[in-house]
Design a protein around this motif. Structure first.
Motif: not given
Length: 299
Positions: A174, A58-60
């Motif tokens: 993301v 998550a958030g990558q």
């Protein structure tokens, strides 16, 4: 009543002996919630940082859109902030100058009144001094208004800067959840419309299995019954726990086995019972009648 689910149709065909009373058997496949990673604005893809099959967190960052036009607009907005700041300084200096003129006009007015009282100047000259004082005060009020206008312009320019910064950030795509990239739908250099899909990923934290039972059997299966899932062709790899399922009186044949599954291996799961609204999976996605899904925790 206990329920057994199997992820392989071939294994289902291997069951040739009659099942014990109270045991129902069905087959299906483990599935995960798909999530589309799409653009917010129309634009050209500048970078792709992952590919199909990659695990992402998550958030990558998975993709970056071309933001050269937005960056140019951001520079323009920042220049407007500098211009508005200088306009405020100029307007405040003008107010100070106008205030000094008001002070001078008031002093001349007081002297004119004293001279008029002794009869040393005419009424016309007194009126002229009064008009000068009133005009100076009005000019000072106008100068103060110009300061307020310049400050408003500064705030508007600062909001433009914030807007372009947000838009540039939104052009960096993301991953919303931990999961695996299933499909890469677009390539570098392609121009996508607003909402254009770049990747489809699978949410590995929301894995479920739909199985199908005969009509005569499905009515006897209750929410909360025990369930066993045989993974693949290995009958010894079981997912054990308390069954979470949904039955629909109209359809009567489809049930949902749900759990979190982070690896295809033997796991002991606590499958909590959950019922949701009809035709809705709780995430805004429409579902066919008879399916009840709920995010469940792993023990």
């Amino acid at each position: 009543m206990a329920l057994s689910g199997n992820t392989s149709d071939e294994l289902a065909g291997r069951v040739s002996v009659p099942l014990p009373a109270g045991i129902a058997f069905g087959n299906g496949r483990l599935e995960a919630d798909p999530i589309d990673i799409a653009t917010k604005f129309a634009g050209r893809i500048a970078e792709l940082r992952v590919d199909e099959g990659a695990m992402v967190s998550a958030g990558q960052v998975v993709a970056v859109m071309d933001t050269r036009d937005l960056e140019a607009l951001l520079k323009k907005a920042r220049a407007q902030v500098d211009q508005a700041t200088k306009s405020i300084a100029e307007a405040k200096a003008n107010v100070e100058q106008l205030h000094s003129q008001v002070v001078l006009a008031n002093q001349e007015m007081e002297r004119a009144r004293a001279l008029f009282k002794n009869g040393w100047i005419t009424k016309e000259l007194l009126d002229h001094r009064q008009q000068q004082a009133d005009g100076a005060r009005s000019a000072e009020i106008a100068g103060t208004a110009r300061v307020n206008f310049a400050e408003t312009a500064l705030r508007a320019a600062e909001h433009d800067v914030e807007l372009y910064e947000v838009n540039i950030a939104d052009n960096t795509l993301v991953a919303p959840r931990d999961g695996r990239i299933e499909y890469r739908i677009a390539n570098i250099g392609e121009v996508l419309p607003a909402g254009g899909k770049v990747f489809t990923m699978l949410d590995v934290g929301y894995v479920y299995m739909d199985i199908y039972l005969p009509t005569v059997t499905v009515g006897r299966v209750k929410i909360g019954d025990d369930a066993r899932i045989v993974v693949g062709m290995d009958e010894h790899q079981l997912l054990l726990g308390r069954q979470a399922m949904g039955l629909d009186a109209g359809l009567g044949q489809r049930v949902a086995v749900q759990h979190h599954l982070r690896a295809v291996a033997a796991r002991v799961l606590d499958l909590h019972v959950g019922r949701e609204r009809r035709h809705h999976d709780g995430r805004g996605n429409a579902q066919p009648p008879g399916v009840v899904r709920h995010a469940l925790g792993v023990v």
